[in-house]
Design a protein around this motif. Sequence first.
Motif, PDB file in Angstrom:
ATOM      1  N   ASN A  80     -66.703  -2.741 -27.458  1.00 33.23           N
ATOM      2  CA  ASN A  80     -65.491  -2.925 -28.258  1.00 33.23           C
ATOM      3  C   ASN A  80     -64.310  -2.074 -27.789  1.00 33.23           C
ATOM      4  N   ARG A  83     -61.023  -6.056 -24.651  1.00 36.11           N
ATOM      5  CA  ARG A  83     -61.201  -7.469 -24.958  1.00 36.11           C
ATOM      6  C   ARG A  83     -60.910  -8.257 -23.693  1.00 36.11           C
ATOM      7  N   ASP A 102     -63.273  -9.961 -34.911  1.00 35.12           N
ATOM      8  CA  ASP A 102     -62.905 -11.017 -33.979  1.00 35.12           C
ATOM      9  C   ASP A 102     -61.395 -10.990 -33.775  1.00 35.12           C
ATOM     10  N   ARG A 139     -69.528 -13.438 -30.251  1.00 33.50           N
ATOM     11  CA  ARG A 139     -68.198 -12.923 -29.916  1.00 33.50           C
ATOM     12  C   ARG A 139     -67.220 -14.083 -29.787  1.00 33.50           C
TER      13      ARG A 139
END
Length: 152
Positions: A80, A83, A102, A139
Amino acid sequence: MHGHDHHEHSGAALTHAAQMTLEKAGEQWTAMRERVFEALASFDNPASAYDIAEEVSKREGRRVAANSVYRILDLFVTSNLARRVESENAYIANAHPDCLHDCIFLVCDTCGQTTHIDDDTITRTVRVAAEKAGFSPERPVIEVRGKCSDCS
């Protein structure tokens, strides 16, 4: 829009938050991981592993292989800290690595600016639809292509 509140970090605070998040996940925060993260965070737009390798190489005064950067970026995405903008095969630093959720990316086809927005209603709907289809979403990546306000 139904977003959620979180604290966005920048500069040294972002690097520190990334380090704490990675270490909490049981991973080591190495000097090379720090250099890759700092290089990634320095880009205004999504950066490829090659862009990041070039930036780290400049800062280090020695060549850093893109393959090494790819492995670190994979760890960052899993943890995390970053991205992946799928349509660009590029990465952005997550400004709030201590908040798992998300993301929705708005990607400008003209200038490449990528804006991250949170809308839990939309992403929850995507997850529920996937689950109804018998799929376990891990994801979700939602990208909207178009033109930013500067290019419209």
